[in-house]
Write an enzyme that holds these catalytic residues in place. Structure first.
Site, PDB file in Angstrom:
ATOM      1  N   GLY A  11       0.805  -1.200  -0.074  1.00 36.21           N
ATOM      2  CA  GLY A  11      -0.107  -0.054   0.092  1.00 36.21           C
ATOM      3  C   GLY A  11       0.876   1.380   0.163  1.00 36.21           C
ATOM      4  N   VAL A  24      17.953   8.157  -3.771  1.00 41.15           N
ATOM      5  CA  VAL A  24      18.491   8.551  -4.999  1.00 41.15           C
ATOM      6  C   VAL A  24      19.740   9.598  -4.937  1.00 41.15           C
ATOM      7  CG1 VAL A  24      18.103   9.698  -7.049  1.00 41.15           C
ATOM      8  CG2 VAL A  24      16.563   7.935  -6.380  1.00 41.15           C
ATOM      9  N   ARG A  72       1.019  -5.211  -5.703  1.00 42.78           N
ATOM     10  CA  ARG A  72       1.034  -6.196  -4.989  1.00 42.78           C
ATOM     11  C   ARG A  72       1.466  -7.388  -6.105  1.00 42.78           C
ATOM     12  NH1 ARG A  72      -0.854  -4.445   0.250  1.00 42.78           N
ATOM     13  NH2 ARG A  72      -2.347  -2.981  -0.148  1.00 42.78           N
ATOM     14  N   ASP A 103       5.032  -4.690   5.985  1.00 37.79           N
ATOM     15  CA  ASP A 103       5.550  -6.199   6.262  1.00 37.79           C
ATOM     16  C   ASP A 103       5.824  -7.143   5.454  1.00 37.79           C
ATOM     17  OD1 ASP A 103       2.848  -6.287   6.571  1.00 37.79           O
ATOM     18  OD2 ASP A 103       3.116  -8.188   8.062  1.00 37.79           O
ATOM     19  N   THR A 125       4.375   2.614   5.395  1.00 41.75           N
ATOM     20  CA  THR A 125       2.855   1.917   5.513  1.00 41.75           C
ATOM     21  C   THR A 125       1.942   2.779   6.408  1.00 41.75           C
ATOM     22  OG1 THR A 125       1.551   0.343   6.460  1.00 41.75           O
ATOM     23  CG2 THR A 125       3.817   0.345   7.207  1.00 41.75           C
ATOM     24  N   ASP A 127      -0.282   2.003   8.480  1.00 37.11           N
ATOM     25  CA  ASP A 127      -0.737   1.375   9.395  1.00 37.11           C
ATOM     26  C   ASP A 127       0.089   1.153  10.731  1.00 37.11           C
ATOM     27  OD1 ASP A 127      -2.743   0.486   7.762  1.00 37.11           O
ATOM     28  OD2 ASP A 127      -2.006  -1.305   6.964  1.00 37.11           O
ATOM     29  N   ASP A 129       2.082  -1.004  11.515  1.00 40.18           N
ATOM     30  CA  ASP A 129       2.071  -2.207  11.961  1.00 40.18           C
ATOM     31  C   ASP A 129       3.447  -3.028  12.099  1.00 40.18           C
ATOM     32  OD1 ASP A 129       2.455  -2.371   9.237  1.00 40.18           O
ATOM     33  OD2 ASP A 129       0.319  -3.687   9.144  1.00 40.18           O
ATOM     34  N   ARG A 171      -6.453  -3.381   9.818  1.00 40.74           N
ATOM     35  CA  ARG A 171      -7.228  -4.666  10.076  1.00 40.74           C
ATOM     36  C   ARG A 171      -6.600  -5.222  11.349  1.00 40.74           C
ATOM     37  NH1 ARG A 171      -6.493  -4.971   4.585  1.00 40.74           N
ATOM     38  NH2 ARG A 171      -8.474  -4.698   3.568  1.00 40.74           N
ATOM     39  N   ALA A 186     -12.198  11.166  21.045  1.00 41.45           N
ATOM     40  CA  ALA A 186     -13.185  10.258  20.947  1.00 41.45           C
ATOM     41  C   ALA A 186     -13.980   9.733  22.001  1.00 41.45           C
ATOM     42  CB  ALA A 186     -12.846   9.030  20.200  1.00 41.45           C
TER      43      ALA A 186
END
Ligand code: ATP
Length: 322
Positions: A11, A24, A72, A103, A125, A127, A129, A171, A186
């Protein structure tokens, strides 16, 4: 090492371009030839490899997405294709590769490393994660994008006295929801790492309502074990207040990277070049307690995630209706 390659995979994340630029230019500055590999491992297999010069990464620092594009590649999951990828690099005389991705991309890089290529993983990423590093490139920008939306949503939710559920990406890792929930105020933050049943969510929303809150805001990670639309329906029935869902989706991925993401991307990619220049074994670059770190690529993938329970608890305390 004289020739190195750089690719972006998985992603896309804001800041990937800043990392490509630094890879570069730092490479050229050290007297190396730098090749850009288009469309991640898919482009590697197809030989989409171009020589990069100083100007080919001009005016991209501030742009989201990735000029190298990303993909991908299901082919690359098979060993014979990894072998083909290694051969392709060999054909171009490329001995070292900088992989900017999540990952999955690092796992692909670890397979290439087994074929004799030096691979430097730069975590890109939204995420957050990758457990070996405190932050990944793109996470800060995505959290700030979500925060901007939450600020807008609060206005209209208050005006209409509504409950709004914002379902954000994540996720398996709830960091986007956690950080946005904490900084966005929140009432309830829902992440895959922590359970929270329906009655508890309703109780908290009702508590806020009873204490005079004009609206309720729930920030939920997509990996939380509830459907946002169903949750909204149940909350409407149980609280008597209108409830809506907002799913920002891919909006979270785009946008100009924040200063933090540009800086992280720049220093990490520069480190990756330095390691390749010094003929290092394959490594993952990261940050820990504000310091740049490097770790064996395979070991980095084995680090177990530690959930920020302290932040989760704080978010829930501050979201209470009193
Ligand atoms: P994000 O989580 O941000 O989407 P990611 O890098 O984890 O990024 P993935 O789709 O999981 O995204 O992985 C990107 C690509 O890396 C895959 O499409 C595949 O080509 C390659 N890859 C993933 N796992 C492996 C593996 N075990 N062996 C070889 N290649 C792999």
């Amino acid at each position: 090492m004289k020739k190195i390659g750089v690719l972006t995979s998985g992603g896309d994340a804001p800041g990937m371009n800043a990392a490509v630029r630094a890879a570069v230019r730092c490479g050229i500055d050290r007297g190396m030839e730098v090749y850009g590999i288009k469309r991640g491992y898919e482009g590697l297999l197809d030989g989409e490899i171009v020589n990069m010069n100083w100007q080919s990464v001009g005016d991209i620092l501030q742009r989201g997405g990735t000029i190298l594009r990303t993909a991908r590649s299901s082919r690359f999951m098979e060993d014979e294709w990894v072998q083909h990828g290694a051969k392709m690099l060999e054909t171009f005389g490329i001995e070292g590769l900088i992989v900017i991705g999540g990952d999955g991309s690092f796992r692909g890089g670890a397979e290439l490393a087994k074929k004799g290529i030096s691979v430097m993983g730069v975590p890109g990423t939204i995420d957050n994660d990758l457990a070996y590093t405190d932050y990944t490139i793109g996470f800060d920008t995505a959290v700030n994008t979500i925060l901007g939306m939450i600020t807008n949503i609060r206005d209209t939710s208050s005006a209409h006295e509504r409950t709004t559920i914002v379902e954000v990406m994540g996720r398996r890792c709830g960091d986007l929801a956690l950080f946005a929930g904490l900084a966005g105020g929140a009432d309830v933050t829902l992440v895959p790492e922590m359970e929270c049943d329906l009655s508890e969510i309703c109780r908290r929303v009702l508590e806020g309502q009873a204490s005079g809150k004009l609206h309720s805001l729930i920030v939920m990670a997509e990996g939380f074990n509830m459907d946002a639309a169903e949750l909204a329906k149940t909350l409407e029935e149980m609280t008597g207040r209108e409830a809506r869902t907002v799913v920002p989706g891919y909006i979270q991925r785009g946008g100009s990277p924040t200063e933090k993401d540009r800086r992280l991307a720049t220093v990490m990619a520069a480190k990756a070049v330095e390691l390749l220049y010094n003929d290092s074994d394959s490594k993952a670059i990261g940050v820990s307690a504000g310091e740049l770190i490097e770790m064996d690529l395979v070991e980095a993938l084995q680090v177990k995630p530690v959930f920020r329970a302290d932040l989760y608890e704080l978010a829930n305390i501050l979201g209470k209706g009193k």
